[in-house]
Design an enzyme around this catalytic site. Structure first.
Site, mmCIF file in Angstrom:
data_model
loop_
_atom_site.group_PDB
_atom_site.id
_atom_site.type_symbol
_atom_site.label_atom_id
_atom_site.label_comp_id
_atom_site.label_asym_id
_atom_site.label_seq_id
_atom_site.Cartn_x
_atom_site.Cartn_y
_atom_site.Cartn_z
ATOM 1 N N LYS B 71 -5.123 -7.262 -2.219
ATOM 2 C CA LYS B 71 -3.965 -6.414 -2.500
ATOM 3 C C LYS B 71 -2.708 -6.959 -1.820
ATOM 4 C CE LYS B 71 -4.662 -2.595 -0.912
ATOM 5 N NZ LYS B 71 -5.777 -1.808 -0.481
ATOM 6 N N THR B 73 -2.269 -10.007 -0.724
ATOM 7 C CA THR B 73 -1.998 -11.318 -1.318
ATOM 8 C C THR B 73 -1.268 -11.160 -2.651
ATOM 9 O OG1 THR B 73 -3.993 -12.113 -0.232
ATOM 10 C CG2 THR B 73 -3.135 -13.474 -2.008
ATOM 11 N N ARG B 94 2.502 -3.698 5.422
ATOM 12 C CA ARG B 94 2.117 -3.106 6.704
ATOM 13 C C ARG B 94 1.923 -4.200 7.753
ATOM 14 N NH1 ARG B 94 -3.122 -0.456 4.614
ATOM 15 N NH2 ARG B 94 -2.829 -2.168 3.152
ATOM 16 N N LYS B 105 -12.157 -9.526 10.617
ATOM 17 C CA LYS B 105 -11.594 -9.999 9.370
ATOM 18 C C LYS B 105 -10.477 -11.018 9.477
ATOM 19 C CE LYS B 105 -8.647 -7.222 7.094
ATOM 20 N NZ LYS B 105 -7.420 -6.443 7.033
ATOM 21 N N ALA B 273 -5.509 4.143 6.754
ATOM 22 C CA ALA B 273 -5.487 4.662 5.386
ATOM 23 C C ALA B 273 -6.473 5.809 5.195
ATOM 24 C CB ALA B 273 -5.783 3.529 4.408
ATOM 25 N N PHE B 301 -6.520 0.655 0.929
ATOM 26 C CA PHE B 301 -7.743 0.982 0.188
ATOM 27 C C PHE B 301 -7.511 0.978 -1.333
ATOM 28 C CE2 PHE B 301 -9.317 3.564 4.102
ATOM 29 C CZ PHE B 301 -9.687 2.396 4.740
ATOM 30 N N PHE B 381 -10.230 -15.614 -9.063
ATOM 31 C CA PHE B 381 -11.081 -16.380 -8.144
ATOM 32 C C PHE B 381 -11.642 -17.551 -8.933
ATOM 33 C CE2 PHE B 381 -11.965 -14.131 -4.064
ATOM 34 C CZ PHE B 381 -11.054 -13.117 -4.226
ATOM 35 N N TRP B 409 -3.022 -16.988 -5.251
ATOM 36 C CA TRP B 409 -3.749 -17.514 -4.088
ATOM 37 C C TRP B 409 -3.721 -19.045 -4.118
ATOM 38 C CZ3 TRP B 409 -8.273 -20.422 -3.273
ATOM 39 C CH2 TRP B 409 -8.730 -20.448 -1.937
#
Lengths: 556, 556
Positions: B71, B73, B94, B105, B273, B301, B381, B409
Site C-alpha cells: 500500500k 509502495t 505515516r 518487518k 490502525a 490495513f 509481482f 516496485w
C-alpha cells in the site's frame, strides 16, 4: 531583571554558518536542525584529527549548596569574556535532561545574560540525542528479555540482571517494578526498574567514545547481567551492539549552538555526575580543541566530584591536558558552608564567609594536586557586600590564588573580561603540569582509597565485604586497569551531606560497586544514590505552557 | 534487484528547497533537519488556511495477507506517476515506528523503486516526532502517579487507571507490570503497563488536531482514569496539558521529504490502525491539499478498517472530501484469500485468484457506500502470470471498475503512468459524492452496529454487557456524538482472522470499549488486540549495523 527565557527570547541569534565561521568550520560541515542548531558531520570531524589542540580550561566549583553556584552560567560568561578580549574560543557544555526541566529546576543552559541559545530548544528535545540514547538502551533491554523468552541460550540468571531500562522523565513509580507479568506470552516475571536517561551507561559511553567504531566496541562491552555460573553477559553476546550503534550514529555527532553573544558553543552529552563522570562528550571537547585556541568546559557538582572525574576519567581516556581551572564560588554558598541557613543569606555575615572559605580552600588544594593552575571566579549576586567579597579575595590571596569578581549574569561577557584576562594569562603561562591522581596499575581498591584520602580527606575507607569481593573478581577478570567513578553526595567532602565546610578524618563507606565495562570505569557507591528522580509536589510542568503568541512560558 | 536500502543509498537526493519549490513553498518556510528532511513552520502553514484544497486520493487495499499488498509502495508510486504526467502532486504518508523496524518487518517508507528517502533516517529517529510523543505521554503518566503520591487530592482510584505508559520498542515484558514498588518513597504499587508509542492516544491526538490550540484542548481531554466515585479524571485536571503541548510543539509541524523521483512527500504521524484511526496527520494532509492539485495518501490495513476510519474519523473531523480511491490488490494476496498457502504462491492458480476476488469485490462495494469512485491497482509481482492478471481484470470489469497493472516496485513512476492517468481522470470527473457512513447523532451502539453490518456484513453484533453499560454512561456523559474506532483483526471482515475471502452473517463480538476523549472517538475492541508487540526469535536488530563505510546494513 527579566527571566532567563524572556532574555533568551529577546535575543537575536545569528545564522549558524556565521557562528561556525568564527571557528573556520565550513557551512557544509553543518547538519542543520532548525536554523539555530546543527550537528557537525562525522566526515568533517575526521579531517581535524591531526590538528594541534587549543588550551583546555575547566570550570568547576566549590561544594554545591541550595544557594546555587552558577557553574554553567560562569562557563558561558567566561567564553563570552574570552571572545570579547579577542580570543578564538569555544564553549563545551552538557545537554540538559527533560526530567529535571519539568520537575524541579527548570532549564540548564546558563542564566541571565550568560546563556546558550535557543534555550527553549536546548532544554527540550534539542537535536534528539537523549531520545536516541533512550531508544538504544531500551532496545538492549528488550533484546535481553527477548533472549530469555525464546529459550535463554546464554543461561542468563534472571535474578542477577544488572541492566535497567531508562526514560528521560522524573518518575519515582518506575524505580522498582516487576516486569513480564500476565502469563508466558509476556515473558518471564522478574524484578526490574527504570533510571533516568542521563544515568544510562549508554550516555556515559557516548560521552567517552572516540569514534563510531569505538562506540560500538564499548556498547558491546556493556555487562547486562550474570549467567547462572556467575560469569558476565555482555550486550555483544546479545547481538545488540550493531543496532544500538545505528540508533546512536547521529546522536554521536556534536551539536553546535551559540551564546547570547554569539560565542560558538558545543552542547553534547550529559552523563550523571554520580554514577557516571558528569562531563560533556569527549568528541565535542576534542573537536572544539582542534578548532579553537581556548576551550571552556565544565564538570558536574563540586570539584571533589566533577573535577576529579574530569581529570581522572575524561582527561585520562581522551589524552586531554587542561591548561587552567576556574573554581567558581559565590558569597551565598560560602555563607551556607559557613553555617548560615538559606533564609538568612540576605544578611551580611563576613564571619560566615570566612568560615565557609575552608571549603574553598580545600578545593583549591585539591586542584593543585592535579598540576592544574587555577583562578577563583566569584560569581556575583546582587546582595553580596563589599566586606564579604573582600573576605573571599583576602582568603585566596593568602593561598596565592587570584580571585576575580565576575558579573556575567547581569552583564554578559562584559562582566567577565577581567576573569577572561586572568584565565587566558594562566593558560598561556605554561604553568600547567597535569597528571591524573593515580596510575592505571593501582588495584581498584587502591584507586578508591587514593581518591578518598587525597581528595575527600577520609581517615578511613570502609568497603563493604561483598563489594570488596566483587572488586577482586573484576580485578582478576581483566578490569583492573579501569579508573574508579565515585558516587558520593555532592554536598560534602564526606558521605554525609550535612557535613559542610572541609571535614576530614571521616569514614568513607563504600556500600556497593558497579561495573560500567562499556564506559570504562568501576562505580563505587558511597551512601544512597538516586538514579531516577521523582517530581516534587508542585512540578515545574504545571507552569510550563505556550502563551497566546505561541511562546513557551515557565521554563526558567 | 537490489535491496530497498541499497536502492535508497544509491539515490541522489535533491536539496529540500528544490523539492519545496515544486509546491511553491518558500525556502524560509522550512525548518531543516539535516539536508534532506525539514518541517514546515507553523507560521507558514497558518498563511495557507484560506487557499482552496486540491483533490484528495486515498490508497487503500484488500484484506492484508502475509503475501504483502504494497500500500505504501503504491502510494509512493502513484505520486511519482502523477508527477510524471505533469500533475502538481504531494504524497502523505505515516511515519514508521522503531519497534517493528528492529523487530519483524524492517522499514516502512515504500520499497523497490517506489520509496521515500532518506529511507534510513525516516525509519530511524526521523525528526523526533515519536520521541516527543513518548516524552509527552510519559510526562502525563509521571504527573498522574505523582499526584497520587502527594496526597491524591483528585481521589483517583488506583485500581481504575486507564493511562498506560509508552515506549517506541517491541518489548513484551512491559505489557503487564507492577509499578511503585520499594516502599513509600517510590509511590503507590499498582498494576500498570506499556504500549508501543504508536498506540498512544497522544499520537492519535497529534494526528487529528487542527492547530496547537486544538492540540492542547484535546490533550487536556485525555481521560487518565476514574475517581473513587467513578467520575472521569482528565489530563487537564492533572495540569499536564500545557507542558505536553510544549513538548509536542515541534512534533506537530509536518515533515517534508522526497521520493526517489523527487516528488514532495509529507510524512507525519502514525497512529495504530486498530485502537486508533491509522492515518497520517490531518495537519499534513490539509497542508498538502492547500499546496498541491492532487494529494495521494494511505490508510492502515485493508479498506474495511483503514478506509472506513479514514472516511468516518479523519475526513469527518477534518472536513475532507476525497475525490477518488485506489484499491490495491496483488495476485498473491488474492490467491491467499482464495485458499492458497504462502508456500504455494509461486504456482499459477487462476481458480484461487477468482475465489479470492470475493474479497476484492466486497471492498469495492464497501468503498462505493461512501460515494467515492475507485480504481483497482494491481501491484505487480514478478511471479504473476498473464492468466491470473486477466482474471482480476475481468472480475473488476464485471463490477464496472477499472483495474490497472502497476509496476512501480520495479520501474518507479514509469510503472504507474497508466494508473496515474486513470486516477487523475476519476478525480477530475466530479463523480465523487462523499459522505461518512453514519451521522454523528446515532447512538454509540448504533454506530458500532452500522459499521458491523454495512462494512463487515456481520449478521449479529454482540456487545459485552459491561461494555454496553460503559457505552451508555459515555453516551450520557456527553460523548454521544463521537465516531467509533473499530479494533478488529485486519485479516478478515469478521473478528476471526482465519475467515478469509468475504464472510457474511457472522457474529461480531465487542468485548471491550475504550474512551479516547482527546482524540475524539470511542474504541470498540473485537477480539484480542496487541498494543505492545514482542520481538521475534531472531529480531531484525541482530542484523542491523553500520558497515565499514559507515552505512547502515540490515534495514530493508
Amino acid at each position: 531583571m527579566a527571566s532567563d527565557i524572556e532574555i533568551a527570547r529577546a535575543a537575536t541569534l545569528k545564522p549558524l554558518p556565521e557562528i561556525a565561521a568564527a571557528l573556520d568550520i565550513p557551512a557544509d560541515a553543518l547538519e542543520p536542525y532548525g536554523k539555530t542548531k546543527a550537528k557537525l558531520s562525522g566526515d568533517y570531524i575526521a579531517t581535524l584529527k591531526d590538528r594541534p589542540r587549543g588550551k583546555l580550561i575547566l570550570v568547576t566549583a566549590i561544594s554545591p549548596t541550595p544557594a546555587g553556584e552558577g557553574k554553567t552560567t560562569t562557563t558561558v560568561g567566561l567564553g563570552d569574556g574570552l571572545a570579547r578580549i579577542g580570543r578564538k574560543v569555544a564553549i563545551c557544555l552538557r545537554e540538559p535532561s527533560l526530567g529535571p526541566c519539568f520537575g524541579m529546576k527548570g532549564g540548564a543552559a546558563g542564566g541571565g545574560r550568560a546563556q546558550a541559545v535557543p534555550m527553549d530548544d536546548i532544554n527540550l528535545h534539542f537535536t534528539g540525542d537523549f531520545h536516541a540514547i533512550t531508544a538504544a538502551h531500551n532496545l538492549l533491554a528488550a533484546m535481553l528479555d527477548n533472549h530469555i523468552h525464546w529459550g535463554n541460550e546464554l543461561r542468563i540468571d534472571t535474578r542477577r540482571i544488572a541492566l535497567r531500562r531508562v526514560l528521560d522523565v522524573n518518575d519515582r513509580a518506575l524505580r522498582a517494578v516487576v516486569t513480564g507479568l500476565g502469563g508466558p506470552a509476556n515473558g518471564t516475571p522478574r524484578e526490574a526498574g527504570f533510571d533516568i536517561t542521563v544515568a544510562s551507561e549508554v550516555m556515559a559511553i557516548l560521552c567517552l567514545a572516540s569514534d563510531l567504531e569505538d562506540l560500538q566496541r564499548r556498547l558491546g562491552n556493556i555487562v547486562v547481567g550474570e549467567r547462572v555460573d556467575r560469569s558476565l553477559v555482555t550486550a555483544r553476546e546479545l547481538g545488540a551492539d550493531g543496532a544500538m550503534t545505528v540508533l546512536l550514529k547521529d546522536a554521536f555527532q556534536p551539536n553546535l549552538v551559540q551564546t547570547l553573544e554569539h560565542t560558538p558553543t558545543f552542547i553534547h552529552g550529559g552523563p550523571f555526575a554520580n554514577i557516571a563522570h558528569g562531563c560533556n562528550s569527549l568528541v565535542a571537547t576534542d573537536t572544539a580543541l582542534r578548532l579553537a585556541d581556548y576551550v571552556v568546559t565544565e564538570a558536574g557538582f563540586g570539584a571533589d566530584l566533577g573535577a576529579e572525574k574530569f581529570f581522572d576519567i575524561k582527561c585520562r581516556k581522551g589524552g586531554l591536558s587542561p591548561s587552567a581551572a576556574v573554581l567558581v564560588a559565590t558569597v551565598r554558598a560560602l555563607k551556607m558552608n559557613g553555617g548560615v541557613e538559606k533564609g538568612d543569606l540576605g544578611v551580611e555575615n563576613v564571619a560566615a564567609v570566612e568560615r565557609g572559605c575552608a571549603n574553598l580552600g580545600r578545593h583549591i588544594d585539591n586542584l593543585k594536586q592535579f598540576g592544574v593552575p587555577l583562578v577563583v571566579a566569584i560569581n556575583h549576586f546582587t546582595a553580596d557586600t563589599e566586606a564579604e567579597l573582600a573576605a573571599v579575595k583576602a582568603f585566596c590571596a593568602e593561598r596565592g590564588v587570584e580571585a576575580v569578581l565576575a558579573t556575567h549574569w547581569a552583564d554578559g561577557g562584559a562582566g567577565t573580561e577581567a576573569l577572561a584576562r586572568s584565565v587566558a594569562a594562566l593558560a598561556d603561562s605554561g604553568e600547567a603540569d597535569f597528571a591524573p591522581l593515580y596510575d592505571d596499575d593501582l588495584t581498584l581498591v587502591e584507586k578508591i582509597e587514593t581518591v578518598a584520602r587525597k581528595i575527600y580527606r577520609a581517615g578511613e575507607v570502609d568497603i563493604d565485604k561483598a563489594a570488596r569481593a566483587q572488586l577482586e573478581r573484576w580485578q582478576e577478570a581483566g578490569h583492573d586497569r579501569l579508573p574508579v567513578c565515585m558516587a558520593k553526595t555532592q554536598y560534602s567532602f564526606s558521605s554525609d551531606p550535612d557535613q559542610l565546610g572541609a571535614p576530614e578524618g571521616h569514614v568513607l563507606k563504600v556500600r556497593e560497586v558497579r561495573l560500567s565495562a562499556g564506559a570504562g570505569f568501576v562505580v563505587a557507591i558511597c551512601g544512597s544514590i538516586m538514579t531516577m528522580p521523582g517530581l516534587p509536589r508542585h512540578p515545574a510542568a504545571l507552569d510550563i505552557r505556550l502563551n497566546e503568541d505561541g511562546e513557551i512560558e515557565g521554563l526558567f
